[in-house]
Design a protein around this motif. Structure first.
Motif, PDB file in Angstrom:
ATOM      1  N   ASP A 102     -37.493 -47.267  64.925  1.00 30.73           N
ATOM      2  CA  ASP A 102     -36.657 -46.440  64.042  1.00 30.73           C
ATOM      3  C   ASP A 102     -36.827 -46.871  62.600  1.00 30.73           C
ATOM      4  OD1 ASP A 102     -35.713 -44.999  66.184  1.00 30.73           O
ATOM      5  OD2 ASP A 102     -33.813 -46.110  66.340  1.00 30.73           O
ATOM      6  N   TRP A 103     -36.886 -48.183  62.375  1.00 27.23           N
ATOM      7  CA  TRP A 103     -37.063 -48.728  61.028  1.00 27.23           C
ATOM      8  C   TRP A 103     -38.415 -48.296  60.458  1.00 27.23           C
ATOM      9  CZ3 TRP A 103     -39.332 -54.061  60.040  1.00 27.23           C
ATOM     10  CH2 TRP A 103     -39.274 -54.390  58.687  1.00 27.23           C
ATOM     11  N   VAL A 104     -39.471 -48.360  61.285  1.00 28.35           N
ATOM     12  CA  VAL A 104     -40.809 -47.948  60.836  1.00 28.35           C
ATOM     13  C   VAL A 104     -40.799 -46.465  60.469  1.00 28.35           C
ATOM     14  CG1 VAL A 104     -43.207 -47.585  61.570  1.00 28.35           C
ATOM     15  CG2 VAL A 104     -42.051 -49.735  62.116  1.00 28.35           C
ATOM     16  N   VAL A 108     -41.622 -44.923  56.774  1.00 32.76           N
ATOM     17  CA  VAL A 108     -42.696 -43.946  56.556  1.00 32.76           C
ATOM     18  C   VAL A 108     -42.151 -42.664  55.931  1.00 32.76           C
ATOM     19  CG1 VAL A 108     -44.341 -42.446  57.762  1.00 32.76           C
ATOM     20  CG2 VAL A 108     -44.202 -44.875  58.333  1.00 32.76           C
ATOM     21  N   ASP A 109     -40.984 -42.205  56.409  1.00 34.15           N
ATOM     22  CA  ASP A 109     -40.427 -40.943  55.932  1.00 34.15           C
ATOM     23  C   ASP A 109     -39.769 -41.052  54.560  1.00 34.15           C
ATOM     24  OD1 ASP A 109     -41.290 -39.783  58.259  1.00 34.15           O
ATOM     25  OD2 ASP A 109     -39.325 -39.815  59.229  1.00 34.15           O
ATOM     26  N   THR A 110     -39.144 -42.190  54.264  1.00 34.46           N
ATOM     27  CA  THR A 110     -38.356 -42.307  53.032  1.00 34.46           C
ATOM     28  C   THR A 110     -38.903 -43.309  52.026  1.00 34.46           C
ATOM     29  OG1 THR A 110     -36.913 -44.068  53.859  1.00 34.46           O
ATOM     30  CG2 THR A 110     -36.262 -41.782  54.347  1.00 34.46           C
ATOM     31  N   GLY A 111     -39.767 -44.210  52.483  1.00 34.02           N
ATOM     32  CA  GLY A 111     -40.253 -45.270  51.602  1.00 34.02           C
ATOM     33  C   GLY A 111     -39.305 -46.455  51.517  1.00 34.02           C
ATOM     34  N   LYS A 112     -38.155 -46.353  52.170  1.00 35.32           N
ATOM     35  CA  LYS A 112     -37.170 -47.449  52.156  1.00 35.32           C
ATOM     36  C   LYS A 112     -37.563 -48.452  53.239  1.00 35.32           C
ATOM     37  CE  LYS A 112     -32.324 -48.502  52.705  1.00 35.32           C
ATOM     38  NZ  LYS A 112     -31.463 -48.448  53.857  1.00 35.32           N
ATOM     39  N   VAL A 113     -37.929 -49.653  52.831  1.00 38.37           N
ATOM     40  CA  VAL A 113     -38.412 -50.651  53.786  1.00 38.37           C
ATOM     41  C   VAL A 113     -37.418 -51.778  54.028  1.00 38.37           C
ATOM     42  CG1 VAL A 113     -40.836 -50.180  53.315  1.00 38.37           C
ATOM     43  CG2 VAL A 113     -39.632 -51.928  51.996  1.00 38.37           C
ATOM     44  N   ASP A 114     -36.257 -51.710  53.392  1.00 38.95           N
ATOM     45  CA  ASP A 114     -35.248 -52.751  53.592  1.00 38.95           C
ATOM     46  C   ASP A 114     -34.658 -52.651  54.988  1.00 38.95           C
ATOM     47  OD1 ASP A 114     -35.630 -53.497  50.957  1.00 38.95           O
ATOM     48  OD2 ASP A 114     -34.040 -52.172  50.231  1.00 38.95           O
TER      49      ASP A 114
END
Length: 126
Positions: A102-104, A108-114
């Motif tokens: 889910d995090w990946v 990928v979809d939002t650019g939010k990697v936190d």
């Protein structure tokens, strides 16, 4: 930027082509011309794209490795009877994998990697 190869102390070298900067160049100048600056920018952009491509391939390889390993291991469990402890461990690890996936997808979809706190806690319990 002062070159170590420069013959005289204080000579500055162009970051783009390696030629000496003119003596009358601005003190903060790093390039001898706008063309040289553009070449350097394009080279740095190509390098960033290559690094991003390598990161993408690392991610896809991780997925492929997991799927291949599961495809190889799960069929061998056909006659295995899991204890309650084993089942609990498998379910905990499946939950960890789902949260990571889910995090990946979000990254990928939002650019939010936190990571959120719950995911960090799940992954920390390794």
């Amino acid at each position: 930027m002062v070159s170590e190869d420069a013959g005289r102390a204080g000579e500055r070298i162009c970051r783009g082509c390696g030629e000496r900067l003119r003596p009358d160049a601005r003190p903060r100048a790093e390039f001898c011309s706008s063309a040289s600056r553009a070449r350097q920018w394009r080279a740095e952009r190509r390098l960033r794209r290559l690094e991003q491509s390598m990161e993408f391939l690392d991610l896809v390889t991780a997925f492929h490795s997991f799927v291949a390993a599961a495809g190889r291991i799960v069929p061998t469990l056909r006659h295995h009877t899991f204890s309650d402890d084993e089942r609990t461990i498998v379910h905990e690890n499946v939950a960890r994998c789902r949260a990571t996936l889910d995090w990946v997808e979000m990254a990928v979809d939002t650019g939010k990697v936190d990571m959120d706190d719950e995911l960090a806690r799940l992954l920390k319990d390794e």
